[in-house]
Design an enzyme around this catalytic site. Structure first.
Site, PDB file in Angstrom:
ATOM      1  N   HIS A 161      -2.901   0.057  -2.678  1.00  0.00           N
ATOM      2  CA  HIS A 161      -4.081   0.776  -2.214  1.00  0.00           C
ATOM      3  C   HIS A 161      -5.131   0.824  -3.332  1.00  0.00           C
ATOM      4  CE1 HIS A 161      -5.689   3.575   0.822  1.00  0.00           C
ATOM      5  NE2 HIS A 161      -6.222   4.219  -0.187  1.00  0.00           N
TER       6      HIS A 161
ATOM      7  N   ASP B 134       0.833  -1.206   0.000  1.00  0.00           N
ATOM      8  CA  ASP B 134       0.000   0.000   0.000  1.00  0.00           C
ATOM      9  C   ASP B 134       0.865   1.252   0.000  1.00  0.00           C
ATOM     10  OD1 ASP B 134      -1.829   2.088   0.652  1.00  0.00           O
ATOM     11  OD2 ASP B 134      -3.146   0.636   1.629  1.00  0.00           O
TER      12      ASP B 134
END
Length: 231
Positions: free
Chosen positions: A200, A169
């Site tokens: 993400h 992420d």
């Protein structure tokens, strides 16, 4: 059936929301908590899918206090930058109170049925806060940001919470992910799922960020979680 509705807030104002109803009579509801891009096509599709699964789905427009109707595309760079700016101005505590109003609305609309919440990005963070600060029956957060700074609230989580963590992420680094596990792995109400190599936004409905295999796996886990805790 889908429609735009308004919800009475706790401070006696009116908040817009997107509502998706199932074909039959719902016995449970899910509040869908937006990303930083507002109630865009992806969030509306999340609601529609929940309605297809038999839930009443409500997505409150949490940016309404700044500007109602914000709808941005993360694949368009100026809109991404605007979304990041909006997030910086967003009052998260007020957002939780507005989510609580949406939970009350949903509970009343189902005749007192159970209500869950699911959120993405900023909404994932808010889903965690919702689990700690409201009476929601079950919550799910996808790629939630900044949870390490909220671990002091974990003792208030009284109902099941599931968090989906993207392993690569860009907004949640490895140190933060480790802190989430260290702080929450032993919590009896919290389940964490890791998705190695995913970034993400992997479960977005549309656009470049989506990763099909991980999105399908996460959504299947969410569906089973809600079936267990909301039915």
């Amino acid at each position: 059936m889908t429609t735009n509705v308004t919800i009475a807030t706790l401070d006696e104002q009116v908040m817009p929301a997107y509502r998706a109803d199932p074909a039959g009579t719902p016995t449970a509801a899910v509040v869908v908590i937006q990303e930083i891009f507002g109630i865009n096509a992806g969030i509306r599709r999340k609601c529609d899918a929940l309605a297809e699964a038999g839930y009443l789905a409500i997505a409150p427009d949490l940016f309404w206090r700044m500007q109602p109707g914000i709808e941005l595309d993360p694949d368009i760079e100026p809109e991404m930058q605007r979304a990041l700016s909006i997030m910086g101005d967003f009052d998260q505590d007020a957002g939780i109170r507005d989510i609580e109003a949406a939970i009350r609305y949903a509970r009343a609309a189902t005749g007192g049925g159970k209500v869950g919440a699911v959120g993405y990005c900023l909404g994932g963070r808010l889903a965690y806060m919702t689990a700690a600060r409201t009476d929601v029956d079950a919550s799910v957060g996808y790629y939630a940001v900044g949870i390490d700074g909220l671990l002091g609230e974990k003792q208030a989580i009284a109902h099941p919470l599931m968090l989906h963590i993207a392993g690569d992420d860009g907004f949640v680094d490895k140190e933060t992910q480790a802190a989430m596990h260290a702080g929450l792995d032993d919590h009896p109400k919290v389940t964490l799922h890791d998705y190695p190599g995913e970034d993400h936004g992997f479960a977005t409905e549309f656009g470049k960020r989506r990763s099909d295999a991980a999105a399908i796996q996460a959504d299947e886990r969410t569906a089973a979680f809600f079936a267990e805790h909301l039915r």
